[in-house]
Design an enzyme around this catalytic site. Structure first.
Site, PDB file in Angstrom:
ATOM      1  N   HIS A   1       0.944  -1.170  -0.031  1.00  0.00           N
ATOM      2  CA  HIS A   1      -0.007   0.004   0.020  1.00  0.00           C
ATOM      3  C   HIS A   1       0.825   1.214  -0.020  1.00  0.00           C
ATOM      4  CE1 HIS A   1       1.324  -0.416   4.057  1.00  0.00           C
ATOM      5  NE2 HIS A   1       1.340   0.790   4.302  1.00  0.00           N
TER       6      HIS A   1
ATOM      7  N   HIS B   1       5.818   6.445  -0.713  1.00  0.00           N
ATOM      8  CA  HIS B   1       6.352   5.272  -0.981  1.00  0.00           C
ATOM      9  C   HIS B   1       5.528   3.852  -0.759  1.00  0.00           C
ATOM     10  CE1 HIS B   1       6.759   5.464   3.048  1.00  0.00           C
ATOM     11  NE2 HIS B   1       6.998   4.320   3.438  1.00  0.00           N
TER      12      HIS B   1
END
Ligand code: 3AM
Length: 176
Positions: free
Chosen positions: A43, A125
């Protein structure tokens, strides 16, 4: 003490991108790189809330539901390692403005409601490995996974039987 849950806002990845990432990771890194994040847990975190009460969750969910902004296109085309937090990550070389806006809004709503937010700027990220024991050679980012983002979600981090699982609690659509 009131019960708390460990929560965060994040973007889910399209299933096919998730699979491509898993395949790329398996072909590019040695086995002792660190602890790989499970495919279903990949995620992009927007805002980490910490362990919060049901009341605070409700307040932050209401605020999240009031966010009005359009979706955006995200291209994942970069990779790196952070030695301080011992993670290997992939992410966008250039973060779209919509992503920065969304994360900053969620982070400031969280901060105003007493959820500590790191003073470091938002670095979008996707964590691929945690607990990397040493510096690893990051392969050239010979990929570009591009997709449209038109939703974000609230997740609970549940640690059970030695495993962490991210469970979606609520989801919102990005639209004006
Ligand atoms: O997988 P990433 O790194 O994007 O690192 C944790 C993870 O994000 C982050 O929240 C996400 C779900 O666990 N996280 C955990 N503890 C944190 C903290 N104290 C944290 N982020 C900031 N501060």
């Amino acid at each position: 003490m009131a019960e708390t849950r460990r929560l965060f806002f994040a973007l889910e990845l399209p299933k096919e991108v998730q699979q491509q990432i898993i395949h790329w990771r398996a072909t590019q890194f040695p086995e002792d790189t660190g602890r790989p994040v499970a495919a279903e847990n990949l995620h992009l975190t927007l805002a980490f809330l910490g362990d919060i009460s049901a009341d605070k969750q409700k307040a932050l969910s209401q605020l999240a539901g009031r966010i009005r902004q359009k979706g955006f296109t995200l291209a994942i085309d970069d990779a790196g390692q952070w030695l301080r937090s011992n993670v290997v990550w992939i992410g966008p070389r250039h973060a779209p403005l919509g992503l920065i806006q969304l994360a900053n809004m969620l982070r400031s709503q969280a901060a105003r409601n007493g959820c500590y937010q790191s003073p470091q700027p938002f670095h979008p990220h996707i964590t691929l490995y945690r607990n990397t024991p040493r510096a690893v050679t990051i392969p050239p980012p010979n990929f570009r996974w591009q997709f449209k983002v038109d939703e974000f979600a609230l997740y609970e981090s549940v640690f059970r039987q030695g495993r962490t699982r991210y469970q979606e609690l609520q989801r919102w659509t990005l639209s004006n």
